[in-house]
Design a protein around this motif. Sequence first.
Motif, mmCIF file in Angstrom:
data_model
loop_
_atom_site.group_PDB
_atom_site.id
_atom_site.type_symbol
_atom_site.label_atom_id
_atom_site.label_comp_id
_atom_site.label_asym_id
_atom_site.label_seq_id
_atom_site.Cartn_x
_atom_site.Cartn_y
_atom_site.Cartn_z
ATOM 1 N N ARG A 36 -40.695 3.556 8.403
ATOM 2 C CA ARG A 36 -39.495 2.827 8.839
ATOM 3 C C ARG A 36 -39.905 1.673 9.749
ATOM 4 N NH1 ARG A 36 -35.576 3.213 13.089
ATOM 5 N NH2 ARG A 36 -33.573 2.434 12.354
ATOM 6 N N GLY A 37 -40.920 1.898 10.569
ATOM 7 C CA GLY A 37 -41.416 0.863 11.467
ATOM 8 C C GLY A 37 -41.871 -0.375 10.729
ATOM 9 N N THR A 38 -42.501 -0.194 9.566
ATOM 10 C CA THR A 38 -42.932 -1.332 8.756
ATOM 11 C C THR A 38 -41.731 -2.175 8.348
ATOM 12 O OG1 THR A 38 -44.755 -0.008 7.886
ATOM 13 C CG2 THR A 38 -44.218 -2.004 6.685
ATOM 14 N N ASP A 39 -40.665 -1.515 7.913
ATOM 15 C CA ASP A 39 -39.440 -2.233 7.533
ATOM 16 C C ASP A 39 -38.812 -2.935 8.742
ATOM 17 O OD1 ASP A 39 -39.707 -1.395 4.901
ATOM 18 O OD2 ASP A 39 -38.416 0.368 5.189
ATOM 19 N N LEU A 40 -38.870 -2.275 9.893
ATOM 20 C CA LEU A 40 -38.279 -2.861 11.096
ATOM 21 C C LEU A 40 -39.063 -4.090 11.572
ATOM 22 C CD1 LEU A 40 -37.363 0.425 12.971
ATOM 23 C CD2 LEU A 40 -35.759 -1.243 11.990
ATOM 24 N N ILE A 90 -42.061 -2.796 23.409
ATOM 25 C CA ILE A 90 -41.288 -3.382 22.314
ATOM 26 C C ILE A 90 -39.796 -3.410 22.663
ATOM 27 C CG2 ILE A 90 -40.562 -3.037 19.908
ATOM 28 C CD1 ILE A 90 -43.457 -1.837 19.486
ATOM 29 N N GLU A 91 -39.330 -2.342 23.275
ATOM 30 C CA GLU A 91 -37.908 -2.264 23.631
ATOM 31 C C GLU A 91 -37.535 -3.325 24.673
ATOM 32 O OE1 GLU A 91 -34.641 0.919 25.369
ATOM 33 O OE2 GLU A 91 -36.710 1.568 25.090
ATOM 34 N N ASP A 111 -35.785 2.330 17.253
ATOM 35 C CA ASP A 111 -36.464 1.310 16.451
ATOM 36 C C ASP A 111 -37.810 0.951 17.077
ATOM 37 O OD1 ASP A 111 -34.216 1.347 14.848
ATOM 38 O OD2 ASP A 111 -33.645 -0.738 15.236
ATOM 39 N N ALA A 112 -37.835 0.823 18.400
ATOM 40 C CA ALA A 112 -39.086 0.508 19.101
ATOM 41 C C ALA A 112 -40.118 1.615 18.878
ATOM 42 C CB ALA A 112 -38.819 0.311 20.594
ATOM 43 N N ARG A 113 -39.679 2.865 18.882
ATOM 44 C CA ARG A 113 -40.602 3.987 18.654
ATOM 45 C C ARG A 113 -41.132 3.956 17.220
ATOM 46 N NH1 ARG A 113 -40.954 7.368 22.745
ATOM 47 N NH2 ARG A 113 -41.613 9.184 21.570
ATOM 48 N N ASP A 114 -40.285 3.612 16.268
ATOM 49 C CA ASP A 114 -40.734 3.537 14.876
ATOM 50 C C ASP A 114 -41.703 2.368 14.675
ATOM 51 O OD1 ASP A 114 -39.174 5.759 14.311
ATOM 52 O OD2 ASP A 114 -37.535 4.597 13.462
ATOM 53 N N ILE A 115 -41.434 1.246 15.315
ATOM 54 C CA ILE A 115 -42.356 0.111 15.232
ATOM 55 C C ILE A 115 -43.691 0.479 15.871
ATOM 56 C CG2 ILE A 115 -42.799 -2.241 16.051
ATOM 57 C CD1 ILE A 115 -39.724 -2.726 15.745
ATOM 58 N N ALA A 116 -43.643 1.134 17.021
ATOM 59 C CA ALA A 116 -44.885 1.567 17.678
ATOM 60 C C ALA A 116 -45.667 2.514 16.768
ATOM 61 C CB ALA A 116 -44.578 2.235 19.019
ATOM 62 N N ALA A 117 -44.969 3.429 16.104
ATOM 63 C CA ALA A 117 -45.649 4.353 15.179
ATOM 64 C C ALA A 117 -46.351 3.565 14.084
ATOM 65 C CB ALA A 117 -44.650 5.343 14.585
ATOM 66 N N PHE A 118 -45.708 2.528 13.558
ATOM 67 C CA PHE A 118 -46.360 1.686 12.557
ATOM 68 C C PHE A 118 -47.571 0.979 13.150
ATOM 69 C CE2 PHE A 118 -46.802 -2.789 11.229
ATOM 70 C CZ PHE A 118 -47.477 -2.563 10.048
#
Length: 123
Positions: A36-40, A90-91, A111-118
């Motif tokens: 999801r992070g990739t999409d975000l 990121i947030e 969203d910030a957590r998902d981007i960080a995971a990516f």
Amino acid sequence: MVSGTRLLVASLLAMATAACEGKAAGPDNFTGDARRGTDLVRHYQCGTCHDIPGVAGADGNVGPPLRRIGTRTYIAGFIQNSPDNMADWIEDPQRALPGNAMPRMGIPQQDARDIAAFLYTLK
């Protein structure tokens, strides 16, 4: 036998060091969805400012390139790199380090957590 024991101890220390280095990315309880992070990253147009491997068109040259960001020691040269710290950055990068060049993008916490995971897949 002593040299065999020393070799075993040296091997165990090397493995422990490698494990610690890999774990330096953060705590085991961090939750985020890298896919999801990739999409975000695309949605928030992070590639406008950053060069991000694996993201088509993400070739910005305003912020730092994010190649191997998951292995770096610091975020923005001052903040210890961990998934939680990356998500906080990121947030709200201005709360994390007032006066830095990265603007607040209005990215919600999940969203910030998902981007960080990516970003932590970039090693």
